[in-house]
Design a protein around this motif. Structure first.
Motif, PDB file in Angstrom:
ATOM      1  N   TYR A 193       2.973   6.640   2.071  1.00  0.00           N
ATOM      2  CA  TYR A 193       3.097   8.085   1.849  1.00  0.00           C
ATOM      3  C   TYR A 193       2.434   8.875   2.983  1.00  0.00           C
ATOM      4  O   TYR A 193       3.013   9.831   3.512  1.00  0.00           O
ATOM      5  N   LYS A 194       1.231   8.474   3.378  1.00  0.00           N
ATOM      6  CA  LYS A 194       0.511   9.191   4.428  1.00  0.00           C
ATOM      7  C   LYS A 194       1.246   9.117   5.764  1.00  0.00           C
ATOM      8  O   LYS A 194       1.321  10.102   6.514  1.00  0.00           O
ATOM      9  N   GLU A 232       7.325   2.404  -6.615  1.00  0.00           N
ATOM     10  CA  GLU A 232       6.224   3.180  -6.043  1.00  0.00           C
ATOM     11  C   GLU A 232       6.431   3.407  -4.544  1.00  0.00           C
ATOM     12  O   GLU A 232       6.180   4.507  -4.033  1.00  0.00           O
ATOM     13  N   ASN A 233       6.905   2.399  -3.844  1.00  0.00           N
ATOM     14  CA  ASN A 233       7.143   2.544  -2.411  1.00  0.00           C
ATOM     15  C   ASN A 233       8.305   3.494  -2.136  1.00  0.00           C
ATOM     16  O   ASN A 233       8.240   4.313  -1.216  1.00  0.00           O
ATOM     17  N   GLU A 244       0.299   4.184  -0.958  1.00  0.00           N
ATOM     18  CA  GLU A 244      -0.422   5.389  -0.543  1.00  0.00           C
ATOM     19  C   GLU A 244      -0.404   5.546   0.973  1.00  0.00           C
ATOM     20  O   GLU A 244      -0.240   6.659   1.491  1.00  0.00           O
ATOM     21  N   ASN A 265       0.826  -1.201   0.000  1.00  0.00           N
ATOM     22  CA  ASN A 265       0.000   0.000   0.000  1.00  0.00           C
ATOM     23  C   ASN A 265       0.867   1.260   0.000  1.00  0.00           C
ATOM     24  O   ASN A 265       1.029   1.912   1.043  1.00  0.00           O
ATOM     25  N   ALA A 303       7.066   6.944  -2.737  1.00  0.00           N
ATOM     26  CA  ALA A 303       6.150   7.370  -1.680  1.00  0.00           C
ATOM     27  C   ALA A 303       6.923   7.924  -0.491  1.00  0.00           C
ATOM     28  O   ALA A 303       6.549   8.955   0.091  1.00  0.00           O
TER      29      ALA A 303
END
Length: 314
Positions: free
Chosen positions: A120-121, A152-153, A117, A115, A156
């Motif tokens: 990132y959060k 992507e990780n 996203e 995940n 992020a």
């Protein structure tokens, strides 16, 4: 070149950090992870995992120590990060790499690599909570069940505002089985403008040099290798000769003295046996000695066995 000591749950506690920092020029040491769930942890928890907070967040010789947090709640990760900084941690590290089943079942560590996203959060919340003059870093693996989200990780973490990223060059499924896929770190290092730290299968100076050549990184993080060869950091940085078995046994006795004189004597047997599991890779003598002491369950029995082995080497 920078050499950083990786966090290792159940192995690298403050006594081990103190021992290793006395014989190596580490640039940074990272604590075992502190589990964050749904609350602001009391100060005593941070001091238990990082007693160096009482010494301005560093070992007695001045090696900086950074607290690592593991959790999936952006809010609570941020609040605990801020507390760790106010207590004296030299930056904050977020764990997105732990492959332990218990951690992953509770949706922590490497589980979050599915995940980007949420990663990132979490990182954004931590970065916003921590003063800008303090480093926020993260450690990731290349993925959970596969490596499809490795970039992507990494992005992020960077886009959330992190200052550094350490990459263990395996997926969760890979565990600790060789090889380490350093070529993925090469791609991350070429893409990200922040320092990328390479981790995985670094057991000696030649491994470190080859890893840096392949990845383009100028920093490495060592974990199992640092326990297998106690002076690995200085072997890498300065070309020091690897410790002999006699030097290592003396170091173990020093560690033993410190651990058994503390309130944590009850878990000394498990810790010292865990260390032997790594020493076996480097020293045949360690395997022979472990065969003798592994049957013992109490600290006095193990200490006596170690002392007898040392006396026999005089």
């Amino acid at each position: 070149m920078k050499v950083i000591l990786a966090p290792m749950e159940g192995v690298v506690d403050d006594v081990m950090r103190e021992i290793l920092s006395t014989i190596n020029d580490y640039d940074l040491m990272v604590t075992e992870f502190i589990r964050v769930v749904d609350q602001l942890l009391p100060e005593k928890v941070f001091h238990r995992f990082c007693p160096e907070l009482a010494n301005n967040g560093q070992t007695s010789n001045g090696t900086p120590v950074r607290i690592q947090l593991l959790g999936q709640s952006p809010q609570w990760m941020a609040e605990n990060a801020y507390r760790a900084i106010t207590l004296g941690s030299k930056g904050i590290d977020a764990n997105f790499g732990c492959p332990a089943k218990m951690v992953n079942r509770s949706q922590g560590g490497a589980y979050l690599l599915q995940n980007p996203e949420l990663i990132y959060k979490i990182m954004k919340a931590v970065r916003e909570a921590v003063p800008s003059d303090q480093v926020v870093s993260a450690k990731i693996r290349l993925g959970y069940e596969d490596k499809s989200l490795f970039m992507e990780n990494a992005l992020a973490v960077y886009e959330a505002g992190a200052n550094e990223l350490a990459v263990h060059a395996r997926s969760k499924v890979d565990g600790y089985k060789p090889p380490a896929y350093w070529e993925y770190i090469t791609e991350i290092n070429q893409r990200l403008p922040i320092p990328v730290i390479a981790n995985g299968e670094i057991w000696n100076q030649a491994d470190a040099e080859r890893c840096m050549q392949i990845t383009g990184c100028d920093s490495v993080m060592i974990g199992r290798g640092a326990i297998s060869l106690p002076n690995l950091a200085n072997h890498i940085k300065h070309g020091d000769n690897p410790y002999s078995w006699l030097q290592t046994l003396d170091l173990m006795l020093d560690y033993t003295k410190q651990e058994t004189s503390s309130r944590r004597i009850d878990y000394y047997p498990a810790r010292i046996k865990q260390w032997f599991c790594y020493l076996n890779r480097q020293y045949t003598e360690a395997d022979e000695l472990f065969r003798q002491l592994r049957i013992f369950k109490t600290a006095p029995e193990i200490v006596a066995c170690l002392q007898q082995a040392r006396q026999q080497m005089n």
